[in-house]
Design a protein around this motif. Structure first.
Motif, PDB file in Angstrom:
ATOM      1  N   LEU A 145       0.882  -1.105   0.072  1.00  0.00           N
ATOM      2  CA  LEU A 145       0.019  -0.077   0.073  1.00  0.00           C
ATOM      3  C   LEU A 145       0.774   1.390   0.116  1.00  0.00           C
ATOM      4  O   LEU A 145       0.499   2.239  -0.705  1.00  0.00           O
ATOM      5  N   TYR A 146       1.842   1.140   0.669  1.00  0.00           N
ATOM      6  CA  TYR A 146       2.957   2.271   0.900  1.00  0.00           C
ATOM      7  C   TYR A 146       3.579   2.466  -0.429  1.00  0.00           C
ATOM      8  O   TYR A 146       3.665   3.594  -0.879  1.00  0.00           O
ATOM      9  N   SER A 147       3.866   1.498  -1.074  1.00  0.00           N
ATOM     10  CA  SER A 147       4.780   1.590  -2.355  1.00  0.00           C
ATOM     11  C   SER A 147       3.869   2.336  -3.410  1.00  0.00           C
ATOM     12  O   SER A 147       4.051   3.257  -4.116  1.00  0.00           O
ATOM     13  N   GLY A 148       2.537   1.832  -3.524  1.00  0.00           N
ATOM     14  CA  GLY A 148       1.717   2.329  -4.286  1.00  0.00           C
ATOM     15  C   GLY A 148       1.296   3.842  -4.167  1.00  0.00           C
ATOM     16  O   GLY A 148       1.416   4.689  -5.100  1.00  0.00           O
ATOM     17  N   PHE A 149       1.235   4.226  -2.857  1.00  0.00           N
ATOM     18  CA  PHE A 149       0.935   5.931  -2.778  1.00  0.00           C
ATOM     19  C   PHE A 149       2.053   6.656  -3.063  1.00  0.00           C
ATOM     20  O   PHE A 149       1.848   7.669  -3.593  1.00  0.00           O
ATOM     21  N   PHE A 150       3.201   6.086  -2.784  1.00  0.00           N
ATOM     22  CA  PHE A 150       4.411   7.101  -3.377  1.00  0.00           C
ATOM     23  C   PHE A 150       4.666   7.046  -4.705  1.00  0.00           C
ATOM     24  O   PHE A 150       5.161   8.003  -5.220  1.00  0.00           O
ATOM     25  N   ALA A 151       4.177   6.002  -5.401  1.00  0.00           N
ATOM     26  CA  ALA A 151       4.364   5.906  -6.859  1.00  0.00           C
ATOM     27  C   ALA A 151       3.300   7.243  -7.416  1.00  0.00           C
ATOM     28  O   ALA A 151       3.742   7.670  -8.320  1.00  0.00           O
ATOM     29  N   ILE A 152       2.206   7.098  -7.015  1.00  0.00           N
ATOM     30  CA  ILE A 152       1.135   8.324  -7.357  1.00  0.00           C
ATOM     31  C   ILE A 152       1.738   9.478  -6.996  1.00  0.00           C
ATOM     32  O   ILE A 152       1.332  10.587  -7.632  1.00  0.00           O
ATOM     33  N   LEU A 153       2.126   9.698  -5.949  1.00  0.00           N
ATOM     34  CA  LEU A 153       2.739  10.932  -5.298  1.00  0.00           C
ATOM     35  C   LEU A 153       3.916  11.520  -6.332  1.00  0.00           C
ATOM     36  O   LEU A 153       4.080  12.880  -6.334  1.00  0.00           O
ATOM     37  N   MET A 154       4.437  10.807  -7.191  1.00  0.00           N
ATOM     38  CA  MET A 154       5.473  11.245  -8.084  1.00  0.00           C
ATOM     39  C   MET A 154       4.635  12.344  -9.078  1.00  0.00           C
ATOM     40  O   MET A 154       5.299  13.089  -9.703  1.00  0.00           O
ATOM     41  N   VAL A 155       3.510  11.909  -9.520  1.00  0.00           N
ATOM     42  CA  VAL A 155       2.674  12.795 -10.277  1.00  0.00           C
ATOM     43  C   VAL A 155       2.698  14.348  -9.879  1.00  0.00           C
ATOM     44  O   VAL A 155       2.943  15.250 -10.467  1.00  0.00           O
ATOM     45  N   ALA A 156       2.807  14.584  -8.551  1.00  0.00           N
ATOM     46  CA  ALA A 156       2.681  15.955  -8.092  1.00  0.00           C
ATOM     47  C   ALA A 156       4.002  16.656  -7.769  1.00  0.00           C
ATOM     48  O   ALA A 156       4.004  17.830  -7.560  1.00  0.00           O
ATOM     49  N   VAL A 157       5.143  15.777  -8.231  1.00  0.00           N
ATOM     50  CA  VAL A 157       6.392  16.487  -7.951  1.00  0.00           C
ATOM     51  C   VAL A 157       6.731  17.424  -9.139  1.00  0.00           C
ATOM     52  O   VAL A 157       6.333  17.306 -10.154  1.00  0.00           O
ATOM     53  N   LYS A 158       7.549  18.629  -9.022  1.00  0.00           N
ATOM     54  CA  LYS A 158       7.671  19.595  -9.678  1.00  0.00           C
ATOM     55  C   LYS A 158       9.260  19.809 -10.244  1.00  0.00           C
ATOM     56  O   LYS A 158       9.349  20.630 -10.994  1.00  0.00           O
ATOM     57  N   ASN A 159       9.929  19.299  -9.267  1.00  0.00           N
ATOM     58  CA  ASN A 159      11.436  19.714  -9.531  1.00  0.00           C
ATOM     59  C   ASN A 159      12.174  18.566  -8.680  1.00  0.00           C
ATOM     60  O   ASN A 159      11.817  17.741  -8.245  1.00  0.00           O
ATOM     61  N   PHE A 160      13.536  18.798  -9.033  1.00  0.00           N
ATOM     62  CA  PHE A 160      14.480  18.062  -8.390  1.00  0.00           C
ATOM     63  C   PHE A 160      14.512  17.889  -6.874  1.00  0.00           C
ATOM     64  O   PHE A 160      14.611  16.529  -6.234  1.00  0.00           O
ATOM     65  N   ALA A 161      14.245  18.815  -6.252  1.00  0.00           N
ATOM     66  CA  ALA A 161      14.179  18.652  -4.732  1.00  0.00           C
ATOM     67  C   ALA A 161      12.803  17.651  -4.411  1.00  0.00           C
ATOM     68  O   ALA A 161      12.840  17.189  -3.336  1.00  0.00           O
ATOM     69  N   GLY A 162      11.796  17.955  -5.048  1.00  0.00           N
ATOM     70  CA  GLY A 162      10.664  17.209  -4.706  1.00  0.00           C
ATOM     71  C   GLY A 162      10.913  15.777  -4.976  1.00  0.00           C
ATOM     72  O   GLY A 162      10.330  14.636  -4.326  1.00  0.00           O
ATOM     73  N   VAL A 163      11.583  15.277  -6.245  1.00  0.00           N
ATOM     74  CA  VAL A 163      12.153  14.049  -6.423  1.00  0.00           C
ATOM     75  C   VAL A 163      12.627  13.415  -5.319  1.00  0.00           C
ATOM     76  O   VAL A 163      12.632  12.189  -5.062  1.00  0.00           O
ATOM     77  N   MET A 164      13.697  14.385  -5.051  1.00  0.00           N
ATOM     78  CA  MET A 164      14.826  13.641  -3.913  1.00  0.00           C
ATOM     79  C   MET A 164      13.895  13.132  -2.622  1.00  0.00           C
ATOM     80  O   MET A 164      13.812  12.240  -2.087  1.00  0.00           O
ATOM     81  N   VAL A 165      12.864  13.896  -2.153  1.00  0.00           N
ATOM     82  CA  VAL A 165      11.875  13.879  -0.882  1.00  0.00           C
ATOM     83  C   VAL A 165      11.128  12.582  -1.281  1.00  0.00           C
ATOM     84  O   VAL A 165      11.057  11.638  -0.505  1.00  0.00           O
ATOM     85  N   VAL A 166      10.396  12.508  -2.404  1.00  0.00           N
ATOM     86  CA  VAL A 166       9.401  11.571  -2.586  1.00  0.00           C
ATOM     87  C   VAL A 166      10.119  10.023  -2.661  1.00  0.00           C
ATOM     88  O   VAL A 166       9.976   8.948  -2.162  1.00  0.00           O
ATOM     89  N   ARG A 167      11.525  10.167  -3.524  1.00  0.00           N
ATOM     90  CA  ARG A 167      12.210   8.949  -3.832  1.00  0.00           C
ATOM     91  C   ARG A 167      12.777   8.388  -2.491  1.00  0.00           C
ATOM     92  O   ARG A 167      12.927   7.164  -2.453  1.00  0.00           O
ATOM     93  N   PHE A 168      13.264   9.333  -1.544  1.00  0.00           N
ATOM     94  CA  PHE A 168      13.784   9.009  -0.459  1.00  0.00           C
ATOM     95  C   PHE A 168      12.837   8.144   0.297  1.00  0.00           C
ATOM     96  O   PHE A 168      13.121   7.086   0.983  1.00  0.00           O
TER      97      PHE A 168
END
Length: 520
Positions: A145-168
């Motif tokens: 469940l956690y994995s799927g939630f953070f996969a969808i959250l990537m759509v809301a990412v706008k920049n490199f900093a956001g990528v680093m937070v979500v991917r971490f």
């Protein structure tokens, strides 16, 4: 007496104390199976009854575990697929080195790939300790469940900093694999585990194959994300993961003692049939001495080196295989199509390796070495063949993934050869943590400026890693043989040692228990 023999001598006192404790109905520190068996009479069963129980376990658990691997790997490989459909440009995961001529480098993309492993490293042991305390079936479902939630959250990412937070934060989900290793030891006998590990772990390359098909269809959907088709990849895969997680949580039992799909007698048989493993089922008490046992066990470090090198190779393939193909002038959609046979070869390698061990009772370490050889040849071709030799390069690419057959053997060795629940948790955490260091390092062997030459530095580095894995499997084989000889010698010299049945559910480590035998 050798140091190894001294370790084997320890169970004598431990067994007496544990048996006495169990007799007083105080099960603290003992395996949960001891409590389940307390007050129950010993039973006997026929081979046909056991086969029927095994079939029910296989039919119920293996599909759930297989699809969990498929779903989660679809999530994890979406990053690599999205890279060739505009994600790098949209999220500014590149920097311009020069404008005349235009030269860019993609270290930001590499960091976005590697930061997941930093999340894994920082969370691995704490999450595994939590798994020791909680119902494992529900815990494994929550990870999906956690994995799927953070996969969808990537759509809301706008920049490199956001990528680093979500991917971490996404990196926390990799605890699912060591949890599955622990689950395997709960339900299947040692000789059954290699094939079952191969089956459930084959979900990962199936996930790559299905994920590539998802990606192929998703990027052609148009609509709101016509100009950023990579977002459809994350939306479809993430929502599928979350829906499956609910199904998993509802259906997957927490232990053989709680398997609702079995009758009470079948649950009794399911527990007793794995007693011969001498690895136990689950113990909720954390034991410091078992942590020390894990850190001082040579097999821990040989398996850790193996997993480090394989994680290095796996991350390189997952994140750069598509870019390698496009660097040869292959279009993006064609690249996705050409990667599908590689995923199919991964699947065949895993299942074939598990089948050979189970069907022909073959040495797991030797089978692993056999599956490493084609990969070593494949990376040699990718390193040396001219960039114009497209058929040979594709042949090298397809040969390069057979090392997944060896990976399956390393996973099954951890499941079969590590006993004591705190030790299992610790060994899995050590191996996982160092493996993620390999996953972090892997992408940086692929230098952006070498893209036109299909990354020769990356190829030779992975080639060296696979040779190291080969050597470690050979060393493991000799180590296990020596330990088994020492245990036989100890039992011959100490005939008054407790029986295997008495020690099976006392939560002893593999080195403590003189009746434990390492699977080769």
């Amino acid at each position: 007496m050798t140091d190894d023999s001294k370790i084997s001598a320890e169970p004598c006192a431990a067994t007496e104390e544990a048996v006495e404790t169990a007799g007083e109905k105080d099960f603290k520190g003992l395996d949960d199976a001891s409590k389940f068996l307390a007050g129950r009479e010993e039973i006997t069963w026929t081979e046909e009854e056991e086969r029927q129980v095994l079939r029910k376990i296989d039919r119920w658990l293996l599909p759930l575990m297989f699809f969990s691997g498929l779903i989660v790997y679809m999530d994890s490989q979406a990053y690599g697929s999205s890279a060739i459909f505009g994600m790098i440009q949209d999220l500014k995961l590149f920097t311009v080195v020069s404008t005349d001529p235009l030269v860019t480098e993609t270290s930001r993309y590499s960091w976005g790939s590697s930061i997941t492993s930093f999340g894994s490293i920082s969370s691995q042991y704490l999450l595994l300790l939590l798994a020791q305390k909680l119902p494992l079936g529900k815990y494994a479902g929550a990870v999906i469940l956690y994995s799927g939630f953070f996969a969808i959250l990537m759509v809301a990412v706008k920049n490199f900093a956001g990528v680093m937070v979500v991917r971490f934060l996404y990196g926390f989900q990799v605890v699912g694999t060591p949890v599955n290793i622990i689950i395997t030891a709960m339900w299947w006998k040692t000789e059954e585990q290699a094939l079952r590990v191969a089956i459930w772990f084959a979900g990962a390359p199936f996930g790559a194959l299905v994920g590539q098909a998802f990606s192929y269809g998703a990027v052609q959907m148009g609509g709101a994300f016509r100009d950023s088709p990579w977002k459809w990849i994350y939306i479809l895969i993430g929502s599928t993961s979350m829906a499956y997680a609910i199904v998993y949580i509802l259906l997957f039992p927490d232990s053989p003692m709680k398997g609702r799909f079995l009758t009470d007698r079948e649950r009794h048989i399911a527990v007793l049939r794995v007693r011969s493993n001498n690895t136990g089922i689950q113990t909720r008490q954390w034991k410091m001495y078992q942590v020390w046992d894990a850190f001082t066990d040579p097999q821990t470090w040989l398996l850790t080196i193996i997993k480090f090198a394989i994680a290095f190779a796996n991350t390189c393939f997952a994140n750069f295989a598509g870019l390698i193909l496009t660097s040869l002038g292959i279009g993006t959609l064609e690249a996705i199509t050409l990667l599908m046979p590689a995923s199919a070869i991964m699947i065949v390698s895993m299942l074939l390796a598990g089948y050979v061990v189970r069907r022909f009772n073959q040495n797991r370490t030797l089978v692993a070495c056999a599956f490493l050889i084609p990969s070593i040849v494949g990376y040699s071709l990718l390193w040396k063949i001219s960039r114009q030799g497209r058929p040979a390069l594709l042949g090298g690419l397809y040969c390069s993934v057979t090392f997944y057959g060896a990976y399956i053997q390393s996973v099954s060795l951890v499941s079969s050869n590590v006993a004591g629940h705190t030790k299992k948790t610790t060994v899995n955490a050590i191996i996982g943590t160092i493996a993620y260091v390999g996953a972090i390092a892997g992408p940086f062997a692929f230098k952006g400026e070498e893209a036109p030459r299909a990354y020769p530095t990356g190829m030779i580095t992975v080639l060296i890693m696979l040779v190291i894995v080969f050597v470690c499997f050979v060393l493991l084989m000799f180590h296990y043989k020596r330990q088994n000889r020492l245990k036989e010698k100890y039992l011959a010299e100490n005939p008054a040692t407790g029986t295997a049945e008495e020690m099976a559910f006392l939560d002893l480590t593999d080195r403590e228990n003189p009746h434990f035998r390492y699977a080769l």
